[in-house]
Scaffold this motif. Structure first.
Motif, PDB file in Angstrom:
ATOM      1  N   ILE A  16       4.175  -0.872  17.752  1.00  0.00           N
ATOM      2  CA  ILE A  16       3.084  -0.806  16.777  1.00  0.00           C
ATOM      3  C   ILE A  16       3.265   0.392  15.858  1.00  0.00           C
ATOM      4  CG2 ILE A  16       0.589  -0.480  16.497  1.00  0.00           C
ATOM      5  CD1 ILE A  16       0.295  -1.936  19.243  1.00  0.00           C
ATOM      6  N   VAL A  17       3.618   1.521  16.447  1.00  0.00           N
ATOM      7  CA  VAL A  17       3.818   2.736  15.658  1.00  0.00           C
ATOM      8  C   VAL A  17       4.930   2.541  14.641  1.00  0.00           C
ATOM      9  CG1 VAL A  17       4.666   5.110  15.789  1.00  0.00           C
ATOM     10  CG2 VAL A  17       2.892   4.339  17.362  1.00  0.00           C
ATOM     11  N   GLN A  18       6.032   1.953  15.061  1.00  0.00           N
ATOM     12  CA  GLN A  18       7.153   1.737  14.155  1.00  0.00           C
ATOM     13  C   GLN A  18       6.805   0.734  13.058  1.00  0.00           C
ATOM     14  OE1 GLN A  18       9.985   3.524  14.000  1.00  0.00           O
ATOM     15  NE2 GLN A  18       8.984   4.741  15.579  1.00  0.00           N
ATOM     16  N   ALA A  19       6.012  -0.268  13.401  1.00  0.00           N
ATOM     17  CA  ALA A  19       5.595  -1.251  12.403  1.00  0.00           C
ATOM     18  C   ALA A  19       4.714  -0.607  11.341  1.00  0.00           C
ATOM     19  CB  ALA A  19       4.841  -2.390  13.084  1.00  0.00           C
ATOM     20  N   ALA A  20       3.903   0.364  11.756  1.00  0.00           N
ATOM     21  CA  ALA A  20       3.002   1.043  10.823  1.00  0.00           C
ATOM     22  C   ALA A  20       3.711   2.113  10.011  1.00  0.00           C
ATOM     23  CB  ALA A  20       1.846   1.681  11.603  1.00  0.00           C
ATOM     24  N   CYS A  21       4.838   2.566  10.486  1.00  0.00           N
ATOM     25  CA  CYS A  21       5.534   3.701   9.875  1.00  0.00           C
ATOM     26  C   CYS A  21       5.828   3.465   8.395  1.00  0.00           C
ATOM     27  CB  CYS A  21       6.826   3.985  10.638  1.00  0.00           C
ATOM     28  SG  CYS A  21       7.792   5.371   9.985  1.00  0.00           S
ATOM     29  N   GLU A  22       6.462   2.345   8.073  1.00  0.00           N
ATOM     30  CA  GLU A  22       6.829   2.082   6.680  1.00  0.00           C
ATOM     31  C   GLU A  22       5.594   1.913   5.801  1.00  0.00           C
ATOM     32  OE1 GLU A  22       9.710  -0.831   3.999  1.00  0.00           O
ATOM     33  OE2 GLU A  22       9.653  -1.023   6.185  1.00  0.00           O
ATOM     34  N   LEU A  23       4.556   1.318   6.349  1.00  0.00           N
ATOM     35  CA  LEU A  23       3.321   1.143   5.586  1.00  0.00           C
ATOM     36  C   LEU A  23       2.697   2.490   5.236  1.00  0.00           C
ATOM     37  CD1 LEU A  23       1.785  -1.803   7.642  1.00  0.00           C
ATOM     38  CD2 LEU A  23       2.706  -1.934   5.324  1.00  0.00           C
ATOM     39  N   PHE A  24       2.599   3.358   6.210  1.00  0.00           N
ATOM     40  CA  PHE A  24       2.023   4.687   5.954  1.00  0.00           C
ATOM     41  C   PHE A  24       2.882   5.474   4.966  1.00  0.00           C
ATOM     42  CE2 PHE A  24      -0.035   4.483  10.381  1.00  0.00           C
ATOM     43  CZ  PHE A  24      -1.268   4.150   9.866  1.00  0.00           C
ATOM     44  N   ALA A  25       4.207   5.326   5.087  1.00  0.00           N
ATOM     45  CA  ALA A  25       5.112   6.098   4.235  1.00  0.00           C
ATOM     46  C   ALA A  25       5.094   5.608   2.794  1.00  0.00           C
ATOM     47  CB  ALA A  25       6.539   6.035   4.785  1.00  0.00           C
ATOM     48  N   THR A  26       4.985   4.305   2.605  1.00  0.00           N
ATOM     49  CA  THR A  26       5.071   3.748   1.253  1.00  0.00           C
ATOM     50  C   THR A  26       3.715   3.587   0.581  1.00  0.00           C
ATOM     51  OG1 THR A  26       5.077   1.494   2.159  1.00  0.00           O
ATOM     52  CG2 THR A  26       7.212   2.551   1.771  1.00  0.00           C
ATOM     53  N   GLN A  27       2.663   3.357   1.376  1.00  0.00           N
ATOM     54  CA  GLN A  27       1.344   3.125   0.799  1.00  0.00           C
ATOM     55  C   GLN A  27       0.374   4.277   0.997  1.00  0.00           C
ATOM     56  OE1 GLN A  27       1.195  -1.753   1.547  1.00  0.00           O
ATOM     57  NE2 GLN A  27      -0.213  -0.403   2.613  1.00  0.00           N
ATOM     58  N   GLY A  28       0.678   5.117   1.981  1.00  0.00           N
ATOM     59  CA  GLY A  28      -0.267   6.165   2.339  1.00  0.00           C
ATOM     60  C   GLY A  28      -1.227   5.680   3.405  1.00  0.00           C
ATOM     61  N   PHE A  29      -1.924   6.617   4.022  1.00  0.00           N
ATOM     62  CA  PHE A  29      -2.847   6.275   5.110  1.00  0.00           C
ATOM     63  C   PHE A  29      -4.039   5.475   4.606  1.00  0.00           C
ATOM     64  CE2 PHE A  29      -6.658   7.322   7.585  1.00  0.00           C
ATOM     65  CZ  PHE A  29      -6.268   6.901   8.850  1.00  0.00           C
ATOM     66  N   GLU A  30      -4.647   5.911   3.520  1.00  0.00           N
ATOM     67  CA  GLU A  30      -5.877   5.290   3.042  1.00  0.00           C
ATOM     68  C   GLU A  30      -5.661   3.844   2.617  1.00  0.00           C
ATOM     69  OE1 GLU A  30      -8.667   6.637   3.395  1.00  0.00           O
ATOM     70  OE2 GLU A  30      -8.075   8.693   3.862  1.00  0.00           O
ATOM     71  N   ARG A  31      -4.552   3.550   1.954  1.00  0.00           N
ATOM     72  CA  ARG A  31      -4.332   2.202   1.422  1.00  0.00           C
ATOM     73  C   ARG A  31      -3.769   1.230   2.465  1.00  0.00           C
ATOM     74  NH1 ARG A  31      -2.669   5.228  -3.159  1.00  0.00           N
ATOM     75  NH2 ARG A  31      -0.491   5.102  -2.500  1.00  0.00           N
ATOM     76  N   THR A  32      -3.338   1.759   3.590  1.00  0.00           N
ATOM     77  CA  THR A  32      -2.832   0.889   4.657  1.00  0.00           C
ATOM     78  C   THR A  32      -3.996   0.357   5.477  1.00  0.00           C
ATOM     79  OG1 THR A  32      -0.718   2.063   4.824  1.00  0.00           O
ATOM     80  CG2 THR A  32      -1.412   0.795   6.737  1.00  0.00           C
ATOM     81  N   THR A  33      -4.030  -0.940   5.677  1.00  0.00           N
ATOM     82  CA  THR A  33      -5.117  -1.554   6.443  1.00  0.00           C
ATOM     83  C   THR A  33      -4.634  -1.937   7.839  1.00  0.00           C
ATOM     84  OG1 THR A  33      -4.604  -3.821   5.747  1.00  0.00           O
ATOM     85  CG2 THR A  33      -6.029  -2.514   4.299  1.00  0.00           C
ATOM     86  N   THR A  34      -5.581  -2.075   8.735  1.00  0.00           N
ATOM     87  CA  THR A  34      -5.218  -2.500  10.090  1.00  0.00           C
ATOM     88  C   THR A  34      -4.656  -3.916  10.070  1.00  0.00           C
ATOM     89  OG1 THR A  34      -7.533  -3.160  10.428  1.00  0.00           O
ATOM     90  CG2 THR A  34      -6.861  -0.993  11.250  1.00  0.00           C
ATOM     91  N   ALA A  35      -5.136  -4.736   9.145  1.00  0.00           N
ATOM     92  CA  ALA A  35      -4.608  -6.100   9.037  1.00  0.00           C
ATOM     93  C   ALA A  35      -3.131  -6.081   8.669  1.00  0.00           C
ATOM     94  CB  ALA A  35      -5.409  -6.878   7.985  1.00  0.00           C
ATOM     95  N   GLN A  36      -2.753  -5.174   7.785  1.00  0.00           N
ATOM     96  CA  GLN A  36      -1.349  -5.048   7.409  1.00  0.00           C
ATOM     97  C   GLN A  36      -0.501  -4.578   8.591  1.00  0.00           C
ATOM     98  OE1 GLN A  36      -1.886  -2.335   4.104  1.00  0.00           O
ATOM     99  NE2 GLN A  36      -1.494  -3.950   2.604  1.00  0.00           N
ATOM    100  N   ILE A  37      -1.041  -3.657   9.364  1.00  0.00           N
ATOM    101  CA  ILE A  37      -0.316  -3.165  10.546  1.00  0.00           C
ATOM    102  C   ILE A  37      -0.129  -4.295  11.554  1.00  0.00           C
ATOM    103  CG2 ILE A  37      -0.411  -1.589  12.513  1.00  0.00           C
ATOM    104  CD1 ILE A  37      -1.930   0.374  10.708  1.00  0.00           C
ATOM    105  N   CYS A  38      -1.186  -5.079  11.771  1.00  0.00           N
ATOM    106  CA  CYS A  38      -1.094  -6.198  12.704  1.00  0.00           C
ATOM    107  C   CYS A  38      -0.032  -7.197  12.256  1.00  0.00           C
ATOM    108  CB  CYS A  38      -2.445  -6.905  12.813  1.00  0.00           C
ATOM    109  SG  CYS A  38      -3.744  -5.915  13.595  1.00  0.00           S
ATOM    110  N   LYS A  39      -0.005  -7.483  10.959  1.00  0.00           N
ATOM    111  CA  LYS A  39       0.976  -8.423  10.419  1.00  0.00           C
ATOM    112  C   LYS A  39       2.390  -7.886  10.588  1.00  0.00           C
ATOM    113  CE  LYS A  39       2.238 -10.985   6.242  1.00  0.00           C
ATOM    114  NZ  LYS A  39       1.895 -11.260   4.820  1.00  0.00           N
ATOM    115  N   ALA A  40       2.576  -6.599  10.276  1.00  0.00           N
ATOM    116  CA  ALA A  40       3.908  -5.993  10.400  1.00  0.00           C
ATOM    117  C   ALA A  40       4.374  -5.971  11.855  1.00  0.00           C
ATOM    118  CB  ALA A  40       3.890  -4.580   9.825  1.00  0.00           C
ATOM    119  N   ALA A  41       3.436  -5.795  12.770  1.00  0.00           N
ATOM    120  CA  ALA A  41       3.776  -5.738  14.198  1.00  0.00           C
ATOM    121  C   ALA A  41       3.894  -7.126  14.804  1.00  0.00           C
ATOM    122  CB  ALA A  41       2.732  -4.931  14.946  1.00  0.00           C
TER     123      ALA A  41
END
Length: 207
Positions: A16-41
């Protein structure tokens, strides 16, 4: 009651952490949603929330992902017989991740979020304090061994060494043409000349 496999649990959290990594890095924390993390994972929200209570917990876990390895590496450095060699190893160890594409933007995002999150600010401050303490100790030992300029104040010098390391991350995050891997040897050479006043090759005088 179902028995939890610790290894499987840890692997799922890491996934889960690795799936969220690219999202946080490219979009930032605020713009990253839990739905996006779930999809990436590739997991449902129920599964993700089984391992992390919220998005913030995932972000904090990502920033602390290598804490144990880092603590062990720094401890080995202070226990080594040659403080000069250990110091160069620590500088390289702390600066090298700047060459990983996602790390510099994550570092910048963490610094931004720390202004809004006291717990995160405390974690980053503790990391900085630990690094500063190790570098100061190695500088003190190296000066006592006659390996660096004894006139340098270890505490102040450690702050400058850390500033040089930090510049690798800020430059990598803000300057598209900056090549962290290519600049690492220059950073090490600057540190050597700064501390010893001579253009020695990395490692050549450490043995």
């Amino acid at each position: 009651m179902r028995t939890i496999d610790p290894a499987k649990h840890a692997a799922r959290r890491q996934h889960i952490v690795q799936a969220a990594c690219e999202l946080f890095a490219t979009q930032g924390f605020e713009r990253t949603t839990t739905a996006q993390i779930c999809k990436a994972a590739g997991m449902s929200s129920g599964n993700v929330f089984h391992y992390f209570p919220n998005k913030r917990a995932i972000f904090l876990a990502l920033l602390q992902d290598d804490k144990d390895d880092k603590t062990e590496r720094l401890a080995r450095a202070t226990a080594g017989a040659d403080p000069w060699a250990a110091l160069l190893d620590v500088v390289e160890f702390l600066a090298a991740p700047a060459a990983e594409p996602l790390t510099p933007p994550l570092v910048m995002e963490a610094m931004l979020q720390a202004h809004r999150d006291p717990e995160l600010a405390g974690l980053l401050s503790q990391d900085s304090t630990d690094e500063h303490s190790v570098i100061t100790e190695l500088l003190t030992k190296a000066a006592a061994a006659g390996q660096i300029d004894p006139g340098l104040d270890p505490d102040h010098t450690a702050s400058w060494v850390m500033a040089l390391i930090a510049s690798m991350y800020t430059s990598a995050a803000t300057e598209p043409s900056f090549d962290p891997a290519g600049q690492l040897p220059t950073l090490l050479l600057i540190v050597q000349r700064f501390l010893r006043g001579e253009p020695s090759e990395h490692r050549s005088s450490a043995g």
